[in-house]
Design a protein around this motif. Sequence first.
Motif, short mmCIF file in Angstrom:
data_model
loop_
_atom_site.label_atom_id
_atom_site.label_comp_id
_atom_site.label_asym_id
_atom_site.label_seq_id
_atom_site.Cartn_x
_atom_site.Cartn_y
_atom_site.Cartn_z
N LEU A 122 15.67 -10.95 -15.60
CA LEU A 122 16.60 -11.12 -14.49
C LEU A 122 17.37 -12.42 -14.63
O LEU A 122 18.58 -12.49 -14.45
CB LEU A 122 15.85 -11.08 -13.14
N GLY A 123 16.56 -13.51 -15.00
CA GLY A 123 17.21 -14.82 -15.16
C GLY A 123 18.30 -14.74 -16.19
O GLY A 123 19.37 -15.32 -16.01
N GLY A 124 18.08 -14.01 -17.31
CA GLY A 124 19.13 -13.89 -18.35
C GLY A 124 20.37 -13.26 -17.78
O GLY A 124 21.48 -13.75 -17.96
N MET A 125 20.11 -12.18 -17.02
CA MET A 125 21.27 -11.49 -16.46
C MET A 125 21.98 -12.36 -15.44
O MET A 125 23.22 -12.43 -15.37
CB MET A 125 20.83 -10.16 -15.80
N PHE A 126 21.16 -13.07 -14.67
CA PHE A 126 21.68 -13.96 -13.66
C PHE A 126 22.59 -15.02 -14.28
O PHE A 126 23.73 -15.26 -13.87
CB PHE A 126 20.48 -14.61 -12.91
N GLU A 183 28.34 -9.27 -6.44
CA GLU A 183 27.58 -8.05 -6.11
C GLU A 183 26.41 -7.87 -7.08
O GLU A 183 25.25 -7.62 -6.70
CB GLU A 183 28.52 -6.84 -6.15
N VAL A 184 26.76 -8.07 -8.39
CA VAL A 184 25.72 -7.93 -9.43
C VAL A 184 24.59 -8.95 -9.16
O VAL A 184 23.41 -8.60 -9.18
CB VAL A 184 26.34 -8.14 -10.82
N LEU A 185 25.04 -10.20 -8.83
CA LEU A 185 24.05 -11.26 -8.60
C LEU A 185 23.13 -10.89 -7.42
O LEU A 185 21.91 -11.04 -7.50
CB LEU A 185 24.77 -12.59 -8.30
N SER A 186 23.79 -10.37 -6.32
CA SER A 186 22.97 -10.06 -5.14
C SER A 186 22.01 -8.90 -5.42
O SER A 186 20.87 -8.89 -4.97
CB SER A 186 23.89 -9.77 -3.95
N ILE A 187 22.56 -7.91 -6.24
CA ILE A 187 21.67 -6.78 -6.57
C ILE A 187 20.49 -7.28 -7.41
O ILE A 187 19.31 -6.89 -7.21
CB ILE A 187 22.46 -5.68 -7.31
N LEU A 188 20.83 -8.21 -8.34
CA LEU A 188 19.75 -8.77 -9.18
C LEU A 188 18.70 -9.44 -8.29
O LEU A 188 17.50 -9.24 -8.47
CB LEU A 188 20.34 -9.78 -10.17
N SER A 189 19.19 -10.25 -7.27
CA SER A 189 18.27 -10.95 -6.37
C SER A 189 17.43 -9.94 -5.58
O SER A 189 16.20 -10.09 -5.46
CB SER A 189 19.08 -11.80 -5.37
N ALA A 190 18.14 -8.93 -5.05
CA ALA A 190 17.47 -7.91 -4.23
C ALA A 190 16.43 -7.16 -5.06
O ALA A 190 15.32 -6.88 -4.59
CB ALA A 190 18.53 -6.95 -3.68
N LEU A 191 16.80 -6.89 -6.33
CA LEU A 191 15.89 -6.17 -7.23
C LEU A 191 14.61 -6.99 -7.41
O LEU A 191 13.50 -6.47 -7.31
CB LEU A 191 16.60 -5.96 -8.58
N TYR A 192 14.83 -8.32 -7.67
CA TYR A 192 13.68 -9.19 -7.85
C TYR A 192 12.83 -9.22 -6.57
O TYR A 192 11.61 -9.12 -6.63
CB TYR A 192 14.16 -10.61 -8.22
N ALA A 193 13.51 -9.27 -5.39
CA ALA A 193 12.80 -9.27 -4.10
C ALA A 193 12.00 -7.98 -3.92
O ALA A 193 10.86 -8.02 -3.46
CB ALA A 193 13.83 -9.42 -2.97
N ASP A 194 12.64 -6.85 -4.31
CA ASP A 194 11.95 -5.55 -4.19
C ASP A 194 10.67 -5.52 -5.03
O ASP A 194 9.62 -5.04 -4.59
CB ASP A 194 12.89 -4.42 -4.64
N VAL A 195 10.84 -6.09 -6.28
CA VAL A 195 9.67 -6.10 -7.17
C VAL A 195 8.56 -6.94 -6.52
O VAL A 195 7.41 -6.53 -6.47
CB VAL A 195 10.07 -6.67 -8.54
#
Lengths: 590, 151
Positions: free
Chosen positions: A163-167, A52-64
């Motif tokens: 994001l990559g770090g968190m990823f 879930e965290v990973l997808s939110i991170l991806s979605a966040l990056y997509a939103d940006v």
Amino acid sequence: MPEPAVPSRPLNARIVVGFGTALAILVAIGADSYLNALRLAENYRGVAHTHEVLSILSALYADVLDAAASRRGYALTGDEGHAERVRAAEQSIRSRLADLRRLTGDNPRQQARLGRLEPLVIQRIAQIQGAIARRRQHPYDREEQAAATLEGTRETDEIRAALGGMFAEEQALLSQRAADVEASLRRTKWVIVLGSATAGLLVAIASFLFHREFLQRERAEADLRRNEALYRAVLSQFPNGAVLLFDRDLRYRLAEGQGLQQVGLSKAGLEGRTIWEALPAETSAAIEPAYRAALAGQATSFEIPFGGRHYSVHVSPLAGAPGETLGMVVSLDITARKQAQDDVLRLNAELERKVAEATAANQELEAFSYSVSHDLRAPIRHINGFVDMLRRRLGTGLDETAQRHLQTIARASRHMGELIDDLLAFSRMGRGELIQARVSLGSLAREVIESLRPEMDGRSIEWKVDGLPDVTGDPAMLRIVLTNLVGNAVKYTRPRTRALIEIGPAAGAPGEVVLFVKDNGVGFEMKYADKLFGVFQRLHRSEEFEGTGIGLATVRRIVHRHGGRTWAEASVDGGATFYVALPAPGGESS
Amino acid sequence: MSQLRRILLAEDNEHDVELTLNALAENRLANEVVVVRDGAEALDYLYRRGAYRLREEGNPVVVLLDLKMPKVDGLEVLRQIKQDASLRQMPVVMLTSSREENDLVRSYELGVNAYVVKPVEFGRFVEAVRELGVFWAVVNEAPPGSVRRSP
């Protein structure tokens, strides 16, 4: 005390321990598996969380990126739709950041990274919003546009790096959790495999032991049953009686023996019933005291009639009966013995009767000797008396020779007296053995008649001798019997001009042969008939018919010694018939 | 001599009768003897029945009884005499050749007045009969009702 037939207790304990351990192992396996499952679920929840965290991170990056793209679109077209999408992206980004903060609340490192990421994203969105606002105020400022396009690249790179770090962090977390799950599954597998194998082995061993014990028990029980059947079979063959066991309630617990049927009892009719239920009232009343005494430890023996038979009963406490007090009854049919005893008593009575008879015979003998002393002495006295009277009458007229003759007669008479006394003594001692021989009464009768010829001189006698049987007896004694009877017949027919004497067989009781001697002589009065066979009993005066009165007594005595009987029938002047019954031959011989 | 008295002699044997009568004759007692030949006849005489139903009244002064007789023996005659009130007082003498103690005992039990065993020697028999006759027929006072006779 070791009892090999019964399985031992330690074996039982081993079986219990075996099954118990197997059960404990299975429970442990179950518990462990359950805990593992819980852990796996936890892990899976963690994995899902990470995803879930990973997808939110991806979605966040997509939103940006989307917000940046929409700014560029708005810059090119000025279409407010792009501005709208930027606002939507901003809202989405804010909400995702909030989600991330919440989701990574338990991970300080991610929180720290989020702390760095959040201002970068907020700043970048603010940069984009700023560019859109400037485009709206200065729609045609090209430079401005180009600057706006160029700006943000550095921020975007920074955002990507954060994001990559968190990823990476979440990816590491993910692989860590996957490895955990793997290890947990492996361990669970081994626990299940090894535990089950151990439990299975234990169950197998315990089952084997259990089976073995079961077989042993079964064998022991079969042995017990066989033994009981054997004992019962043995007891059921108990001859001529029964064996019974009874308990405190006087209830039969066992009833066996061949004697039961004989008196209408049965195993089923006795076992499980009390004496009052199983037996007639009088019998149960009679045996109850002995049964109670046996229960109190006292053995009793008694005899009792039952069902037309006689029993000897022994009631005793049953020694060695386990756990409870039992009484044992052994009853024996003694009917035959009783019968034998009765026979003995009867024989004794008969013997006593015989002794009485013998005593009577002795008394008769005494009467005989008494009569001899009385009656045989009389003629001697007469001889003596008459000789004396003769001498007185003739007086001195006798010559010497005549005197001597008379003296001789007197002396002879005294001598005869002495002889008679000697004869008496002889008769007392003359109770010799009876000879048993086959005697033809027919030829014996003819011999006797022949021997009596001298007494028939000048007589006319018609003889009828016919059909006389053979008997077993003492020939000399039977000759005396016939001589007396025939002699009497000859004597008492003397007044008859034609005498008729018949000798023949007569009907008698079974097992007897009877002969009669019948004459047509003077007879006698029947009321004196019982005197006739007494010693020296006479119904006639001596001058009418000579005789000593001993003949018929002799006849009776001899016949009695042969086991027979005598009787007579007569009337005055109507002749007499004398009967002699003797045991039929072949009764004991041939 | 004083009165002659009746003697009843019961004896089945004719020789004994003759011997006894002879012995009584020697003692001059013979004329008063009545002889019967068995016990039944003796009872007939005493009860005046049968052949003796016509005889004079009165009991003999003494009865001489032989022990063994045909039909009814001496002991039975004795028993009947001693049971009968009218005969009981009459003296009864057993005159017998039996020395058996049994006979002696039974005779005395039945109430005999004397028991005389006949001796084998005739001389002694005569003496015994003389003494007997003299005592019972002459010396002894007979009970009332006995027959007496004048000479």
